[in-house]
Structure formats: C-alpha cells, structure tokens
Design an enzyme around this catalytic site. Structure first.
Site, PDB file in Angstrom:
ATOM      1  CB  ILE A   1      -0.710  -0.066   1.243  1.00 40.49           C
ATOM      2  CG1 ILE A   1      -2.044  -0.978   1.059  1.00 40.49           C
ATOM      3  CG2 ILE A   1      -1.772   1.225   1.413  1.00 40.49           C
ATOM      4  CD1 ILE A   1      -2.771  -1.670   2.389  1.00 40.49           C
TER       5      ILE A   1
ATOM      6  CG  ASN B   1       5.954  -8.347   4.591  1.00 42.64           C
ATOM      7  OD1 ASN B   1       6.432  -9.528   3.648  1.00 42.64           O
ATOM      8  ND2 ASN B   1       4.839  -8.284   4.723  1.00 42.64           N
TER       9      ASN B   1
ATOM     10  CB  SER C   1      -7.025  -3.318   9.590  1.00 46.36           C
ATOM     11  OG  SER C   1      -7.868  -4.406   9.085  1.00 46.36           O
ATOM     12  CB  ALA C   2     -12.182  -3.954   8.147  1.00 41.60           C
TER      13      ALA C   2
ATOM     14  CE1 TYR D   1      -2.311  -5.981  10.842  1.00 39.99           C
ATOM     15  CE2 TYR D   1      -4.277  -6.972  10.423  1.00 39.99           C
ATOM     16  CZ  TYR D   1      -3.650  -6.098  10.448  1.00 39.99           C
ATOM     17  OH  TYR D   1      -3.716  -5.123   9.226  1.00 39.99           O
TER      18      TYR D   1
ATOM     19  CE  LYS E   1      -2.440  -2.422  10.993  1.00 37.72           C
ATOM     20  NZ  LYS E   1      -1.689  -1.253  10.410  1.00 37.72           N
TER      21      LYS E   1
ATOM     22  CG  PHE F   1     -13.798  -2.912   4.338  1.00 41.36           C
ATOM     23  CD1 PHE F   1     -13.515  -1.643   4.864  1.00 41.36           C
ATOM     24  CD2 PHE F   1     -14.247  -3.738   5.088  1.00 41.36           C
ATOM     25  CE1 PHE F   1     -14.282  -1.169   6.020  1.00 41.36           C
ATOM     26  CE2 PHE F   1     -15.354  -3.329   6.081  1.00 41.36           C
ATOM     27  CZ  PHE F   1     -15.090  -2.212   6.583  1.00 41.36           C
TER      28      PHE F   1
ATOM     29  NE  ARG G   1      -8.475 -17.552   6.648  1.00 38.93           N
ATOM     30  CZ  ARG G   1      -7.946 -16.734   5.700  1.00 38.93           C
ATOM     31  NH1 ARG G   1      -7.003 -16.957   5.148  1.00 38.93           N
ATOM     32  NH2 ARG G   1      -8.606 -15.602   5.419  1.00 38.93           N
TER      33      ARG G   1
ATOM     34  CG  ASP H   1     -11.755 -16.660   7.477  1.00 43.37           C
ATOM     35  OD1 ASP H   1     -10.843 -16.026   7.812  1.00 43.37           O
ATOM     36  OD2 ASP H   1     -11.600 -17.393   6.462  1.00 43.37           O
TER      37      ASP H   1
HETATM   38  N1  UFG Z   1      -9.824 -17.299   1.468  1.00 47.22           N
HETATM   39  C1  UFG Z   1     -10.099 -18.485   0.723  1.00 47.22           C
HETATM   40  N2  UFG Z   1      -8.844 -19.262   0.537  1.00 47.22           N
HETATM   41  C2  UFG Z   1      -7.639 -18.645   0.626  1.00 47.22           C
HETATM   42  C3  UFG Z   1      -7.472 -17.481   1.172  1.00 47.22           C
HETATM   43  C4  UFG Z   1      -8.699 -16.743   1.649  1.00 47.22           C
HETATM   44  O1  UFG Z   1     -11.080 -19.316   0.663  1.00 47.22           O
HETATM   45  O2  UFG Z   1      -6.443 -19.281   0.122  1.00 47.22           O
HETATM   46  C5  UFG Z   1     -11.054 -16.753   1.764  1.00 47.22           C
HETATM   47  C6  UFG Z   1     -11.245 -16.378   3.187  1.00 47.22           C
HETATM   48  O3  UFG Z   1     -12.237 -17.432   3.798  1.00 47.22           O
HETATM   49  C7  UFG Z   1     -12.138 -15.067   3.101  1.00 47.22           C
HETATM   50  C8  UFG Z   1     -11.691 -14.361   1.889  1.00 47.22           C
HETATM   51  O4  UFG Z   1     -11.427 -15.549   1.113  1.00 47.22           O
HETATM   52  O5  UFG Z   1     -13.562 -15.592   2.977  1.00 47.22           O
HETATM   53  C9  UFG Z   1     -10.720 -13.404   2.103  1.00 47.22           C
HETATM   54  O6  UFG Z   1      -9.810 -13.791   2.714  1.00 47.22           O
HETATM   55  P1  UFG Z   1      -8.309 -13.083   2.773  1.00 47.22           P
HETATM   56  O7  UFG Z   1      -7.339 -13.687   3.714  1.00 47.22           O
HETATM   57  O8  UFG Z   1      -7.819 -12.245   1.664  1.00 47.22           O
HETATM   58  O9  UFG Z   1      -8.737 -11.439   3.650  1.00 47.22           O
HETATM   59  P2  UFG Z   1      -9.401 -11.491   5.223  1.00 47.22           P
HETATM   60  O10 UFG Z   1     -10.747 -10.791   5.010  1.00 47.22           O
HETATM   61  O11 UFG Z   1      -9.535 -12.884   5.997  1.00 47.22           O
HETATM   62  O12 UFG Z   1      -8.423 -10.515   5.894  1.00 47.22           O
HETATM   63  C10 UFG Z   1      -8.297  -9.248   5.739  1.00 47.22           C
HETATM   64  C11 UFG Z   1      -6.787  -8.948   5.914  1.00 47.22           C
HETATM   65  C12 UFG Z   1      -6.506  -8.885   7.339  1.00 47.22           C
HETATM   66  C13 UFG Z   1      -7.383  -7.943   8.038  1.00 47.22           C
HETATM   67  C14 UFG Z   1      -8.881  -8.565   7.799  1.00 47.22           C
HETATM   68  C15 UFG Z   1     -10.229  -7.847   8.331  1.00 47.22           C
HETATM   69  O13 UFG Z   1      -5.981  -9.668   5.010  1.00 47.22           O
HETATM   70  O14 UFG Z   1      -5.312  -8.259   7.588  1.00 47.22           O
HETATM   71  O15 UFG Z   1      -9.168  -8.658   6.216  1.00 47.22           O
HETATM   72  O16 UFG Z   1      -9.953  -6.534   7.908  1.00 47.22           O
HETATM   73  F1  UFG Z   1      -7.373  -8.357   9.319  1.00 47.22           F
END
Ligand code: UFG
Length: 352
Positions: free
Chosen positions: A12, A35, A124-125, A148, A152, A177, A291, A294
């Site tokens: 970002i 990173n 972050s959301a 984490y 925030k 988001f 997961r 989630d």
């Molecule tokens: N997903 C899969 N397979 C994968 C990865 C993700 O099915 O290999 C799904 C997850 O279950 C979720 C969606 O894709 O439904 C999005 O997952 P991400 O990991 O891309 O994003 P998240 O919403 O879980 O997490 C993000 C940021 C975090 C932050 C969070 C809440 O990565 O840093 O949003 O704001 F904390």
C-alpha cells in the site's frame, strides 16, 4: 516541507508514494524492508520521475528517526509501517506488539517533540472484530480477535488519547477493507513472502502455476453461494484515499475514522469466476473447511469517507483482477532487488 511515509516500500505504501508524488508532494520514506523491497521504491521513481530520500530503518530506531525530523521539515506523517500477518501475530504476539505498538509510540513521541501533529494512520477493518452487522459503519462496536488486530485497535486508542491531551492533533484513522489489485503499469504490486495467506495473491499464484489449486475455506456461510464475502478495494483507490485524508488533516484538527471500501461485497467463488473471465486463466479449486477466525460476511458503508473526504472508490472487481494478473504475470518472482542500492542503476532514489 515534506510528508513522511512510514512503510512506504510496502504494497500500500508504494502505491501511496506514487499518488503523493504525482500530486506534487515532497516525500521522505522510512521502511525497514522486513516485508518489503527497496526495488518497489526504485519503481516509484521510475513511474513518477521524482526524487525522494529513503531511510531503511525501523521506527524503533529512535536516534535515526530523530535525525529524519531534524534533517527534514516534516509537516505530516502517513503511518503505514507495521507487521500484518494475522496467523503469525497469534504465534509471536510480542513481536507484533513491539514492532507495531512500540514503533508507533516512538514515532508519536518524536512527532510531539518536533511539533508535528498531523497524521494519517493505516488501520484496518479488523478493528471491527467478528461483527457481522453489514454494511459496517465507523461507529460499529470495536474489538479485535487476534494480536495483529489488537495492535491496530490499540494504536487507534493511543491516538485518541493523544488528541484528548492536545486537541490540535489532526488524525485520520483509515480502516481498509480488502486491498487487492496493482498499479496499472504492472510495475507495482503485492509481493508476499512465501505462500500467500490472502485470497487474491493466492489466486494469481495458482494462475501462474506456482501453486496447484486454491482451497476455498468453507461453503456453508449464510452468503449468496456459501463462501465468504468481502469488500475488495483496488489498491490505487486506497492510495488515493490517503491523499484525500491528508488534504483533510492539513486544514482541520480532531480524530476521525473512515472506512475505505467500495461498499460492495463479493464471495470467494465470485472472485474466482471473475478472475477466470477477465484473464482467461483457469483457477482449479477445492472446497475445504472454514478457516478458524474467519467470518462469513464483511463489507463497508463508505459514505462517511465520501461525505467528509470527497473520496469514492472508482475501480470495480474486473479491473482489480486484470491489474493483479498483469502484475503477477509480468513479475513472476515479484521484486528482485540485487541492484537496489546501486546508484549507477538509479541515481534518483537517495538511500540514507
Ligand atoms: N480465502 C480462501 N482461500 C484462501 C484465502 C482466503 O477461501 O486461500 C477466503 C477467506 O476465507 C475469506 C476471503 O477469502 O472469505 C478473504 O480472505 P483474505 O485472507 O484475503 O482476507 P481476510 O478478509 O480474511 O483478511 C483481511 C486482511 C487482514 C484483516 C482482515 C480484516 O488480510 O489483515 O481482512 O479486515 F485483518
């Protein structure tokens, strides 16, 4: 007068640097490269034709951080530096608290000492915790569910206390988001270490053949097709949100949180089929169990940012997928930065 960008070499951060330079701001970048890659900053200079100074240090390095404020007239800070892997934060919480919280405190102390009190913070959301009341507004209850997220949340609280102690502070808390996509040039994008945790970089690595298949975590959520729904936002829209927030804090005081999202939720399966349609690549997938941690559905109400910052996301998911794929396919190994510090290759990025 310059804007200090912490974490400016990251995903970002690098996109935000491009928008700042293109808008005519002078910037100074600090990033410990834990990173991220300095190659991204070379590409920022390549894309903008603008020079800036880069300090490859940690925020916890107080003497060097003080030097930055001593040597530059910093008028505002965009604070993006921080560790961000949810799973890792659960295993090594102290590393997250030390890096994200202590680092921020050092930064705020030095800002205070140098009478700099304008800051845009990368929140972050995740601070909305497991709230499933959608769309999420900024006044939804807060409460993170992992280390984490708590960093925030705590940094937001520290900044609120700063504002109570001195109302001249001007603070924008940007609650992102799900940022995806890449710069349309194909020169900047997301370059995760190892196997990606997040959906879009995982999809692009399957598309390029580096990973075999996507695992979809759960198909029994109460959503359109049972898979998780998120508010994906193009990283360039997000970067422009930082610019709008910066313009706002330059002329006001106070502390305000803003959701940066599109307000539109898409399921994992919708993301996969969109990616396949716009890129022509097939994404083999397998549905597995949920997961841990989630939630089913998370998307923003971004109207406060529109009303108060004049910011609205412009790019839709087709563009997000096209740009993510352009980045991945033209940089199959991400950034490779053996020559980064070689001034012969790049006389414009000044490394301190
Ligand atoms: N997903 C899969 N397979 C994968 C990865 C993700 O099915 O290999 C799904 C997850 O279950 C979720 C969606 O894709 O439904 C999005 O997952 P991400 O990991 O891309 O994003 P998240 O919403 O879980 O997490 C993000 C940021 C975090 C932050 C969070 C809440 O990565 O840093 O949003 O704001 F904390």
């Amino acid at each position: 007068m310059a804007v200090l960008v912490t974490g400016g070499a990251g995903y970002i951060g690098s996109h935000t640097c491009v928008e700042l330079l293109n808008a005519g701001y002078d910037i100074v970048v600090v990033d410990n490269l834990s990173n991220s890659s300095a190659e991204s900053l070379l590409r920022v200079t390549e894309l903008t034709g603008k020079e800036f100074e880069f300090y490859p240090i940690s925020l916890n390095n107080r003497p060097d951080m003080e030097d930055i404020f001593r040597n530059h007239k910093i008028e505002a800070v965009i604070h993006l530096a921080g560790l961000k892997a949810v799973g890792e934060s659960v295993s090594v919480p102290l590393r997250y608290y030390h890096n994200n919280i202590s680092g921020s405190i050092v930064l705020f102390e030095i800002m205070h000492a140098y009478a700099v009190n304008k800051i845009v913070f990368s929140s972050s959301a995740t601070v909305y915790g497991s709230s499933e009341q959608v769309p999420i507004t900024e006044d939804a209850p807060l409460g993170a569910t992992n280390a984490y997220g708590r960093t925030k949340f705590m940094i937001e609280e520290i900044m609120r206390d700063l504002h109570v102690s001195d109302p001249t502070w001007s603070i924008a808390l940007l609650r992102y988001f799900n940022p995806i996509g890449a710069h349309e040039s194909g020169r900047l994008g997301e370059d995760p270490n190892g196997i990606p945790n997040n959906l879009m970089p995982y999809i692009t690595k399957v598309a390029i053949g580096e990973l075999q298949e996507l695992q979809i975590y759960g198909c029994d959520y109460e959503t359109v097709d049972g898979t998780g729904v998120r508010d994906y936002i193009h990283v360039v829209d997000l970067a422009q949100g930082h610019l709008k927030a910066l313009e706002k804090i330059m002329t006001t005081s106070g502390v305000e949180a803003y959701n940066l999202g599109t307000g539109q939720g898409y399921s994992v399966l919708e993301m996969v089929t969109t990616f396949e349609r716009v890129t022509g690549r097939r994404i083999p997938y397998r549905i597995t169990t949920r997961r841990p941690g989630d939630i089913g559905m998370c998307y923003s109400d971004p109207t406060k940012a529109e009303r108060e910052l004049g910011w609205v996301a412009q790019k839709g998911i087709d563009e997000m997928c096209i740009d993510a794929w352009r980045w991945q396919s033209s940089n199959p190994d991400g950034y490779q930065d053996e020559d980064t510090f070689d001034e012969v290759h790049n006389p414009k990025l000044i490394v301190m």
